[in-house]
Motif scaffolding. Structure first.
Motif, PDB file in Angstrom:
ATOM      1  N   GLY A 160     -21.259  10.587  -3.835  1.00  0.00           N
ATOM      2  CA  GLY A 160     -19.880  10.212  -4.039  1.00  0.00           C
ATOM      3  C   GLY A 160     -18.809  10.981  -4.280  1.00  0.00           C
ATOM      4  N   PHE A 161     -19.094  11.858  -5.288  1.00  0.00           N
ATOM      5  CA  PHE A 161     -17.954  12.776  -5.793  1.00  0.00           C
ATOM      6  C   PHE A 161     -17.734  14.014  -4.554  1.00  0.00           C
ATOM      7  CE2 PHE A 161     -18.564  11.125 -10.174  1.00  0.00           C
ATOM      8  CZ  PHE A 161     -17.210  10.864 -10.408  1.00  0.00           C
ATOM      9  N   ALA A 162     -18.784  14.307  -3.884  1.00  0.00           N
ATOM     10  CA  ALA A 162     -18.774  15.418  -3.015  1.00  0.00           C
ATOM     11  C   ALA A 162     -17.665  14.852  -1.841  1.00  0.00           C
ATOM     12  CB  ALA A 162     -20.252  15.723  -2.575  1.00  0.00           C
ATOM     13  N   ALA A 163     -18.244  13.669  -1.405  1.00  0.00           N
ATOM     14  CA  ALA A 163     -17.534  12.995  -0.193  1.00  0.00           C
ATOM     15  C   ALA A 163     -15.984  12.901  -0.471  1.00  0.00           C
ATOM     16  CB  ALA A 163     -18.175  11.446   0.221  1.00  0.00           C
ATOM     17  N   TYR A 164     -15.786  12.316  -1.741  1.00  0.00           N
ATOM     18  CA  TYR A 164     -14.413  12.340  -2.453  1.00  0.00           C
ATOM     19  C   TYR A 164     -13.579  13.529  -2.336  1.00  0.00           C
ATOM     20  CZ  TYR A 164     -10.772  10.929  -6.206  1.00  0.00           C
ATOM     21  OH  TYR A 164      -9.624  10.862  -6.726  1.00  0.00           O
ATOM     22  N   ALA A 165     -14.278  14.546  -2.657  1.00  0.00           N
ATOM     23  CA  ALA A 165     -13.640  16.056  -2.788  1.00  0.00           C
ATOM     24  C   ALA A 165     -13.020  16.349  -1.417  1.00  0.00           C
ATOM     25  CB  ALA A 165     -14.542  16.988  -3.448  1.00  0.00           C
ATOM     26  N   ASN A 166     -14.016  15.893  -0.279  1.00  0.00           N
ATOM     27  CA  ASN A 166     -13.732  16.205   1.017  1.00  0.00           C
ATOM     28  C   ASN A 166     -12.774  15.116   1.844  1.00  0.00           C
ATOM     29  OD1 ASN A 166     -15.334  18.650   2.085  1.00  0.00           O
ATOM     30  ND2 ASN A 166     -16.620  17.566   0.529  1.00  0.00           N
ATOM     31  N   GLN A 167     -12.325  14.238   0.717  1.00  0.00           N
ATOM     32  CA  GLN A 167     -11.426  12.863   1.240  1.00  0.00           C
ATOM     33  C   GLN A 167     -11.983  12.125   2.420  1.00  0.00           C
ATOM     34  OE1 GLN A 167      -7.737  14.936   2.688  1.00  0.00           O
ATOM     35  NE2 GLN A 167      -7.312  15.899   0.781  1.00  0.00           N
ATOM     36  N   LYS A 168     -13.246  12.137   2.271  1.00  0.00           N
ATOM     37  CA  LYS A 168     -14.228  10.864   2.806  1.00  0.00           C
ATOM     38  C   LYS A 168     -14.249   9.728   2.103  1.00  0.00           C
ATOM     39  CE  LYS A 168     -17.122  14.776   4.967  1.00  0.00           C
ATOM     40  NZ  LYS A 168     -16.577  14.565   6.536  1.00  0.00           N
ATOM     41  N   TYR A 169     -13.346   8.931   1.876  1.00  0.00           N
ATOM     42  CA  TYR A 169     -13.086   8.021   0.898  1.00  0.00           C
ATOM     43  C   TYR A 169     -13.879   6.806   1.207  1.00  0.00           C
ATOM     44  CZ  TYR A 169      -9.004  10.940  -0.328  1.00  0.00           C
ATOM     45  OH  TYR A 169      -8.172  11.887  -0.882  1.00  0.00           O
ATOM     46  N   ALA A 217     -17.308   7.990   0.134  1.00  0.00           N
ATOM     47  CA  ALA A 217     -17.561   7.731  -1.309  1.00  0.00           C
ATOM     48  C   ALA A 217     -17.421   6.718  -1.957  1.00  0.00           C
ATOM     49  CB  ALA A 217     -16.055   8.861  -1.873  1.00  0.00           C
ATOM     50  N   LEU A 218     -16.655   5.833  -1.379  1.00  0.00           N
ATOM     51  CA  LEU A 218     -16.551   4.318  -2.159  1.00  0.00           C
ATOM     52  C   LEU A 218     -18.138   3.667  -2.039  1.00  0.00           C
ATOM     53  CD1 LEU A 218     -15.028   2.127  -3.487  1.00  0.00           C
ATOM     54  CD2 LEU A 218     -14.071   1.480  -1.350  1.00  0.00           C
ATOM     55  N   ALA A 219     -18.910   3.818  -0.754  1.00  0.00           N
ATOM     56  CA  ALA A 219     -19.927   3.227  -0.367  1.00  0.00           C
ATOM     57  C   ALA A 219     -20.932   3.895  -1.553  1.00  0.00           C
ATOM     58  CB  ALA A 219     -20.484   3.431   0.829  1.00  0.00           C
ATOM     59  N   MET A 266     -13.284   4.659  -7.863  1.00  0.00           N
ATOM     60  CA  MET A 266     -13.463   3.758  -6.896  1.00  0.00           C
ATOM     61  C   MET A 266     -12.330   3.097  -6.352  1.00  0.00           C
ATOM     62  SD  MET A 266     -16.932   1.654  -8.242  1.00  0.00           S
ATOM     63  CE  MET A 266     -16.820   0.448  -6.926  1.00  0.00           C
ATOM     64  N   ALA A 267     -11.114   2.699  -7.395  1.00  0.00           N
ATOM     65  CA  ALA A 267      -9.955   2.438  -7.102  1.00  0.00           C
ATOM     66  C   ALA A 267      -9.240   3.417  -6.499  1.00  0.00           C
ATOM     67  CB  ALA A 267      -9.455   1.899  -8.280  1.00  0.00           C
ATOM     68  N   ASP A 268      -9.200   4.661  -6.890  1.00  0.00           N
ATOM     69  CA  ASP A 268      -8.516   5.726  -6.192  1.00  0.00           C
ATOM     70  C   ASP A 268      -8.970   5.948  -4.685  1.00  0.00           C
ATOM     71  OD1 ASP A 268      -6.598   7.476  -6.534  1.00  0.00           O
ATOM     72  OD2 ASP A 268      -7.794   8.991  -6.545  1.00  0.00           O
ATOM     73  N   CYS A 269     -10.357   5.451  -4.422  1.00  0.00           N
ATOM     74  CA  CYS A 269     -10.765   5.591  -2.940  1.00  0.00           C
ATOM     75  C   CYS A 269     -10.145   4.596  -2.159  1.00  0.00           C
ATOM     76  CB  CYS A 269     -12.252   5.453  -2.964  1.00  0.00           C
ATOM     77  SG  CYS A 269     -13.177   6.855  -3.406  1.00  0.00           S
ATOM     78  N   GLU A 270      -9.875   3.453  -2.826  1.00  0.00           N
ATOM     79  CA  GLU A 270      -9.286   2.452  -2.020  1.00  0.00           C
ATOM     80  C   GLU A 270      -7.832   2.985  -1.681  1.00  0.00           C
ATOM     81  OE1 GLU A 270     -10.323  -0.231  -1.158  1.00  0.00           O
ATOM     82  OE2 GLU A 270     -11.855  -0.839  -2.185  1.00  0.00           O
ATOM     83  N   ARG A 271      -7.058   3.986  -2.526  1.00  0.00           N
ATOM     84  CA  ARG A 271      -5.762   4.362  -2.302  1.00  0.00           C
ATOM     85  C   ARG A 271      -5.818   5.439  -1.370  1.00  0.00           C
ATOM     86  NH1 ARG A 271      -3.327   7.948  -6.432  1.00  0.00           N
ATOM     87  NH2 ARG A 271      -1.592   7.912  -4.840  1.00  0.00           N
TER      88      ARG A 271
END
Length: 255
Positions: free
Chosen positions: A71-80, A83-85, A103-108
């Motif tokens: 999740g954090f790796a996907a988040y760092a690559n803006q694959k929100y 990452a959320l999943a 998780m809330a920031d992924c929603e953003r």
């Protein structure tokens, strides 16, 4: 993906190591080594970290720590969405609320600031530790700004944590976010004061508060001396020893 020989997998957190004990020994070692690479590369090379996280995920998708790392790796690559999943999967496995703010920031990131605000008002927030609650406040303020509610974002950041004189791991980022919101609202003098406070508390350089403060103070960073000045051998108006040119704050002063 190749992993340096010196990476053994023993470098990972003991709690993660304990989670991996459910796997066969050789498999656990392989997963651990990939997780180490994710942690090492997440900031400096997010794309490579993502690659290692996918390997770990393929090997041990039923381990919560693996889903969290993915999740954090996907988040760092803006694959929100991805990452959320992964964060949701990790939360289902552990029952922990620790990942709620990210998780809330992924929603953003997915263009759903209203959903992020709903999460900021959910009961889960009360179960977060102080750092998690501050993180949630930062996300909520960001969501307000996404929606064009700048004054509401400023109010959201006004909190006992912001006013506290004690410096915590999140203090610099909170002060920085507040300063940035003030500046966006045209409250430049207040913004300058809070950027200065952010600099004071930013012990590990987690923000660019010093650069923002310098901009407000009229300082320009120069890469090199002007070629003409170099040929003349003169210093002119620049301070060559520091590479910094300071614009006078008194220029055009009517007094």
């Amino acid at each position: 993906m190749p992993i340096p020989e010196e990476v053994t997998g023993d470098e990972i957190d003991k709690d993660v190591r304990q989670e991996l004990q459910s796997l066969p020994k050789t498999l656990a070692e392989d997963v651990a080594r990939n997780l180490v690479m994710v942690a090492r590369l997440l900031d400096e090379d997010p794309e490579a970290a993502y690659g290692y996280s996918r390997v770990a995920l393929r090997l041990a998708s039923r381990v919560a720590a693996v889903r969290e790392a993915a999740g954090f790796a996907a988040y760092a690559n803006q694959k929100y969405g991805e990452a959320l999943a992964e964060f949701r999967a990790a939360r289902r496995m552990t029952g922990s609320v620790e990942l709620w703010p990210v998780m809330a920031d992924c929603e953003r990131g997915l263009g759903r600031p209203e959903k992020a605000l709903d999460m900021a008002g959910a009961p889960e927030v009360h179960k977060l530790d102080k750092a998690g609650q501050v993180e949630m406040r930062l996300v909520a303020a960001g969501a307000r700004r996404d929606m064009g509610q700048l004054d509401a974002a400023i109010v959201t950041l006004q909190s006992p944590e912001l006013a506290s004189h004690s410096v915590q791991s999140w203090t610099a980022r909170l002060r920085y976010a507040y300063a940035d919101a003030l500046l966006a609202a045209g409250r430049e003098q207040e913004a300058r004061e809070w950027f200065a406070k952010a600099v004071e508390s930013d012990r590990d350089g987690s923000t660019d508060a010093s650069d923002r403060l310098a901009e407000l103070d009229g300082v320009e960073f120069m890469d090199a001396l002007n070629e003409d000045e170099a040929e003349d051998g003169g210093r002119g108006e620049t301070e060559s020893s520091s590479g910094v040119e300071r614009a006078s704050a008194e220029d055009g002063d009517e007094d």
